[in-house]
Design a protein around this motif. Structure first.
Motif, PDB file in Angstrom:
ATOM      1  N   GLU A   1     -74.532  14.483  32.449  1.00 35.55           N
ATOM      2  CA  GLU A   1     -74.538  15.915  32.735  1.00 35.55           C
ATOM      3  C   GLU A   1     -75.872  16.283  33.380  1.00 35.55           C
ATOM      4  OE1 GLU A   1     -72.229  18.211  32.062  1.00 35.55           O
ATOM      5  OE2 GLU A   1     -70.997  17.473  30.428  1.00 35.55           O
TER       6      GLU A   1
ATOM      7  N   HIS B   1     -75.271  12.478  20.934  1.00 37.75           N
ATOM      8  CA  HIS B   1     -73.966  13.040  21.269  1.00 37.75           C
ATOM      9  C   HIS B   1     -72.858  12.155  20.686  1.00 37.75           C
ATOM     10  CE1 HIS B   1     -70.421  13.495  23.962  1.00 37.75           C
ATOM     11  NE2 HIS B   1     -70.691  14.773  23.793  1.00 37.75           N
TER      12      HIS B   1
ATOM     13  N   ARG C   1     -69.802  13.129  18.125  1.00 35.54           N
ATOM     14  CA  ARG C   1     -68.382  12.936  18.453  1.00 35.54           C
ATOM     15  C   ARG C   1     -67.696  12.110  17.364  1.00 35.54           C
ATOM     16  NH1 ARG C   1     -65.827  15.172  23.401  1.00 35.54           N
ATOM     17  NH2 ARG C   1     -64.033  13.961  22.837  1.00 35.54           N
TER      18      ARG C   1
ATOM     19  N   ARG D   1     -66.847  20.085  37.315  1.00 37.37           N
ATOM     20  CA  ARG D   1     -67.753  19.404  36.389  1.00 37.37           C
ATOM     21  C   ARG D   1     -68.699  18.508  37.168  1.00 37.37           C
ATOM     22  NH1 ARG D   1     -67.003  23.115  33.738  1.00 37.37           N
ATOM     23  NH2 ARG D   1     -68.764  22.245  32.612  1.00 37.37           N
TER      24      ARG D   1
ATOM     25  N   ARG E   1     -71.850  15.756  37.584  1.00 35.98           N
ATOM     26  CA  ARG E   1     -72.571  14.670  36.930  1.00 35.98           C
ATOM     27  C   ARG E   1     -73.671  14.222  37.900  1.00 35.98           C
ATOM     28  NH1 ARG E   1     -69.898  16.351  33.283  1.00 35.98           N
ATOM     29  NH2 ARG E   1     -68.610  15.164  31.837  1.00 35.98           N
TER      30      ARG E   1
ATOM     31  N   CYS F   1     -62.807  17.068  26.735  1.00 35.65           N
ATOM     32  CA  CYS F   1     -62.621  18.232  25.871  1.00 35.65           C
ATOM     33  C   CYS F   1     -62.124  17.780  24.501  1.00 35.65           C
ATOM     34  CB  CYS F   1     -61.616  19.183  26.510  1.00 35.65           C
ATOM     35  SG  CYS F   1     -61.275  20.583  25.451  1.00 35.65           S
TER      36      CYS F   1
HETATM   37  C1  HEM Z   1     -57.303  25.424  28.397  1.00 32.99           C
HETATM   38  C2  HEM Z   1     -58.335  25.303  27.587  1.00 32.99           C
HETATM   39  C3  HEM Z   1     -59.493  24.364  27.787  1.00 32.99           C
HETATM   40  C4  HEM Z   1     -59.931  23.727  28.912  1.00 32.99           C
HETATM   41  C5  HEM Z   1     -59.336  23.782  30.323  1.00 32.99           C
HETATM   42  C6  HEM Z   1     -61.090  22.936  28.531  1.00 32.99           C
HETATM   43  C7  HEM Z   1     -61.796  22.109  29.392  1.00 32.99           C
HETATM   44  C8  HEM Z   1     -62.891  21.368  29.033  1.00 32.99           C
HETATM   45  C9  HEM Z   1     -63.624  20.507  29.926  1.00 32.99           C
HETATM   46  C10 HEM Z   1     -63.290  20.265  31.398  1.00 32.99           C
HETATM   47  C11 HEM Z   1     -64.638  19.959  29.220  1.00 32.99           C
HETATM   48  C12 HEM Z   1     -65.700  18.985  29.741  1.00 32.99           C
HETATM   49  C13 HEM Z   1     -66.968  19.719  30.092  1.00 32.99           C
HETATM   50  C14 HEM Z   1     -67.972  18.867  30.846  1.00 32.99           C
HETATM   51  O1  HEM Z   1     -67.794  17.715  31.039  1.00 32.99           O
HETATM   52  O2  HEM Z   1     -68.973  19.393  31.255  1.00 32.99           O
HETATM   53  C15 HEM Z   1     -64.572  20.481  27.872  1.00 32.99           C
HETATM   54  C16 HEM Z   1     -65.459  20.172  26.862  1.00 32.99           C
HETATM   55  C17 HEM Z   1     -65.380  20.684  25.600  1.00 32.99           C
HETATM   56  N1  HEM Z   1     -64.383  21.491  25.088  1.00 32.99           N
HETATM   57 FE1  HEM Z   1     -62.790  22.209  26.099  1.00 32.99          FE
HETATM   58  N2  HEM Z   1     -61.335  23.139  27.197  1.00 32.99           N
HETATM   59  C18 HEM Z   1     -60.380  23.982  26.694  1.00 32.99           C
HETATM   60  C19 HEM Z   1     -60.236  24.404  25.383  1.00 32.99           C
HETATM   61  C20 HEM Z   1     -61.060  24.019  24.340  1.00 32.99           C
HETATM   62  C21 HEM Z   1     -60.875  24.388  22.949  1.00 32.99           C
HETATM   63  C22 HEM Z   1     -59.704  25.219  22.425  1.00 32.99           C
HETATM   64  C23 HEM Z   1     -61.930  23.859  22.252  1.00 32.99           C
HETATM   65  C24 HEM Z   1     -62.234  23.925  20.773  1.00 32.99           C
HETATM   66  C25 HEM Z   1     -61.393  24.235  19.850  1.00 32.99           C
HETATM   67  C26 HEM Z   1     -62.776  23.152  23.209  1.00 32.99           C
HETATM   68  C27 HEM Z   1     -63.953  22.506  22.887  1.00 32.99           C
HETATM   69  C28 HEM Z   1     -64.687  21.760  23.777  1.00 32.99           C
HETATM   70  C29 HEM Z   1     -65.947  21.123  23.431  1.00 32.99           C
HETATM   71  C30 HEM Z   1     -66.660  21.198  22.089  1.00 32.99           C
HETATM   72  C31 HEM Z   1     -66.374  20.443  24.576  1.00 32.99           C
HETATM   73  C32 HEM Z   1     -67.631  19.580  24.714  1.00 32.99           C
HETATM   74  C33 HEM Z   1     -67.241  18.149  24.424  1.00 32.99           C
HETATM   75  C34 HEM Z   1     -68.385  17.155  24.514  1.00 32.99           C
HETATM   76  O3  HEM Z   1     -69.278  17.322  25.349  1.00 32.99           O
HETATM   77  O4  HEM Z   1     -68.373  16.190  23.748  1.00 32.99           O
HETATM   78  N3  HEM Z   1     -62.210  23.273  24.456  1.00 32.99           N
HETATM   79  N4  HEM Z   1     -63.481  21.336  27.779  1.00 32.99           N
END
Ligand code: HEM
Length: 550
Positions: free
Chosen positions: A103, A127, A131, A394, A396, A487
């Protein structure tokens, strides 16, 4: 030597060193200019102004689908930037060499200030450790046990909207309602905390702080680099805070600080309340922690049982709370409101989905497995997530010690006719994960790849899609990306979309109004009425569904 002279010398040497590194990067990346891509707008802005502009959706689609699987663009000051949607290259970036393609520093440093040391603000081992504890918390079994809670909240949403339709159909801002229900679902499902009773209008300080976060952060984006420098130079927190507090009380940065402080205070209070009760055996809250189905309760239980070396610190657990709310809220609510808009635009699809939901009784409460076995509901959700990824850009950056090589699943032809099966990537090159490019690749999905057609999911997917082995965690798509930073909440989001749609569609009808709805390309896309409006909203004409008489 005077201290002033010493300081100036250090600054000059540092600057010269930076210029040297940057020039080296520009020279080393010259071969990338042979790859196809749009001309850059200027040396200073590269293509970034076009790509990140408010109404950049068409330009982003152009980059995603018109140049092939690896597209050369430019970042600020001519910095090389590749848009990659080739599956093997993405596998390398997101999984195999995730430690190299990290990132951006601005992303991590800003998130650290907004949320604390959570998943969104840590790299590498730290991280990975987070996880490891958190992945099982989002398991299907836990989603299963959370489902009744989701129905209870969505039934309140139904009651609240029904109450507003007593005098017949009317225009409602459905983004307002999907936003409220998403906040309440992540509140109750994530923290065991209610932000919003839905059936009455009540402001909650935590909810207000979360809502104030992004608008105020958007106004100080240009200051994000200072956070990076502060981290690099280990500037003490008290000093950073003192600098921010020197700004006027009504400035965006002070309002941002206020929102961050409120979120932090509320997260700590919720955590401490549960912990105290856990330690002292308060029957009611222990019941919540011991049998609690919310993510925080499960996390606290898992953390207490984990090996001492693998446990998260209290600061890390608290930091996950605001992170989860932030990550869950706008992503899911905006995708839901996009789905409602599409259903209003295509009434035949709306009717077909409603029929399936009514026939199966999905609105009253069904099991997790039954809900997931409704084919058309599943198709509508997948197709919306495919064509309209809410967080599609996104970035990188290659932080390899040396240059690295990206293997490709299909060779690419350069502008001078050479055929490449791999591409050398100099250290410092930025990469955009081609979410749209792979989700809408005509070579994989067919000539109609750019169209929203839920029916495509009712037959087996083209073999080109399944053979491509896209490294996404969900359904051959990159909407939730893949690998260690994918995600974590995608099953939560999917379940939320399905329950909200099941309850809404069986009670209400949705139609477009004559107001023009435009989607803004932000970090998380949002709708507005008209091109330049500031307020995000999605007005739809909503009526009570009345079954046709026989
Ligand atoms: C349609 C709904 C959602 C979409 C399109 C989405 C999409 C994403 C994407 C693309 C990432 C990667 C971010 C990156 O690489 O910079 C991400 C990370 C994450 N999302 Fe989602 N998300 C959604 C819903 C949710 C929900 C409902 C939660 C929690 C209940 C959530 C929690 C997280 C967390 C904590 C991360 C960080 C993961 C990490 O870095 O280990 N997301 N999400």
């Amino acid at each position: 030597m005077s201290s002033g002279l010493l300081l100036s010398s250090v600054l000059i040497v540092t600057l010269l060193w930076r210029v040297f590194i940057y020039t080296r990067l520009l020279i080393a990346s010259a071969p990338l200019n042979r790859l196809p891509g749009p001309p850059r707008e200027s040396f200073w802005n590269g293509n970034l102004r076009q790509f990140l502009a408010r109404h950049a959706e068409d330009f982003q689609k152009h980059v995603a689908v018109d140049f092939g699987p690896v597209v050369k663009m430019s970042g600020y000051f001519g910095r090389p930037l590749l848009y990659v949607s080739d599956s093997r290259a993405l596998h390398n970036i997101l999984i195999k060499e995730e430690h190299i393609f990290q990132e951006q520093e601005v992303f991590i440093s800003s998130n650290l200030r907004l949320f604390g040391p959570s998943l969104l603000a840590t790299y590498g081992q730290r991280h990975g450790k987070q996880r490891k504890i958190l992945n099982p918390v989002f398991s299907i079994n836990h989603m299963r046990s959370m489902l009744p809670l989701f129905y209870t909240v969505c039934h309140k949403l139904r009651e609240a909207i029904t109450g507003r339709l007593q005098d017949g159909p009317r225009e409602l801002d459905m983004l307002h309602w999907t936003g409220r229900v998403s906040l309440e679902l992540i509140g109750q499902g994530g923290l065991g905390y209610s932000f919003d009773p839905l059936v009455e209008d009540k402001e909650d300080p935590y909810g207000q702080a979360v809502k104030a976060l992004i608008p105020n952060f958007g106004r100080v984006l240009h200051l994000r680099w200072l956070a990076v420098l502060a981290d690099k130079w280990n500037v003490p927190r008290w000093l950073q805070r003192a600098v921010v507090q020197a700004f006027p009380a009504d400035s965006p940065i002070r309002k941002l600080l206020e929102a961050v402080d409120t979120m932090d205070r509320q997260s700590r209070a919720i955590y401490s309340m549960k912990k105290r009760a856990f330690d002292q055996g308060d029957a009611e809250v222990v019941k919540q922690i011991g049998e609690g189905k919310d993510i925080l309760s499960i996390l606290m239980r898992a953390n207490a049982q984990a090996d001492v070396n693998e446990r998260l610190s209290e600061e890390e657990v608290v930091a996950q709370l605001s992170t989860l709310i932030f990550a869950a809220m706008d992503t899911t609510s905006n995708t839901l409101s996009r789905t409602l808009q599409l259903l209003a635009q295509y009434p035949d699809v709306q009717d077909k989905l409603r029929r399936e939901l009514l026939e199966t009784g999905a609105a009253q409460g069904t099991s997790y497995d039954q809900l997931n076995q409704l084919p058309f509901l599943d198709a509508v959700c997948r197709e919306t997530l495919r064509v309209h990824p809410a967080a599609g850009n996104r970035f990188r950056i290659n932080r390899a010690v040396a240059d690295t090589v990206l293997p490709l699943s299909e060779p690419v032809t350069t502008l001078d006719g050479a055929v490449l099966s791999k591409i050398a990537i100099p250290k410092g090159t930025e990469v955009l994960v081609g979410v749209m490019g792979s989700n809408m690749n005509r070579a994989l999905w067919g000539e109609d790849a750019l169209e929203w057609k839920p029916e495509r999911w009712l037959s087996p997917l083209p073999s080109a899609v399944t053979d491509a082995r896209m490294p996404g965690v969900y359904s051959n798509l990159l909407t939730f990306i893949g690998g260690k930073r994918s995600c974590i909440g995608f099953k939560f989001a999917e379940m939320e979309m399905k329950v909200v749609l099941a309850v809404m569609l069986t009670t209400f009808t949705f139609a477009l109004t004559d107001k023009p709805i435009l989607w803004t390309s932000a970090n998380i896309m949002f709708p507005t009425v008209g091109r330049n409006a500031i307020r995000s909203e999605l007005p739809l004409r909503v009526g009570l569904y009345k079954p046709a008489r026989l």
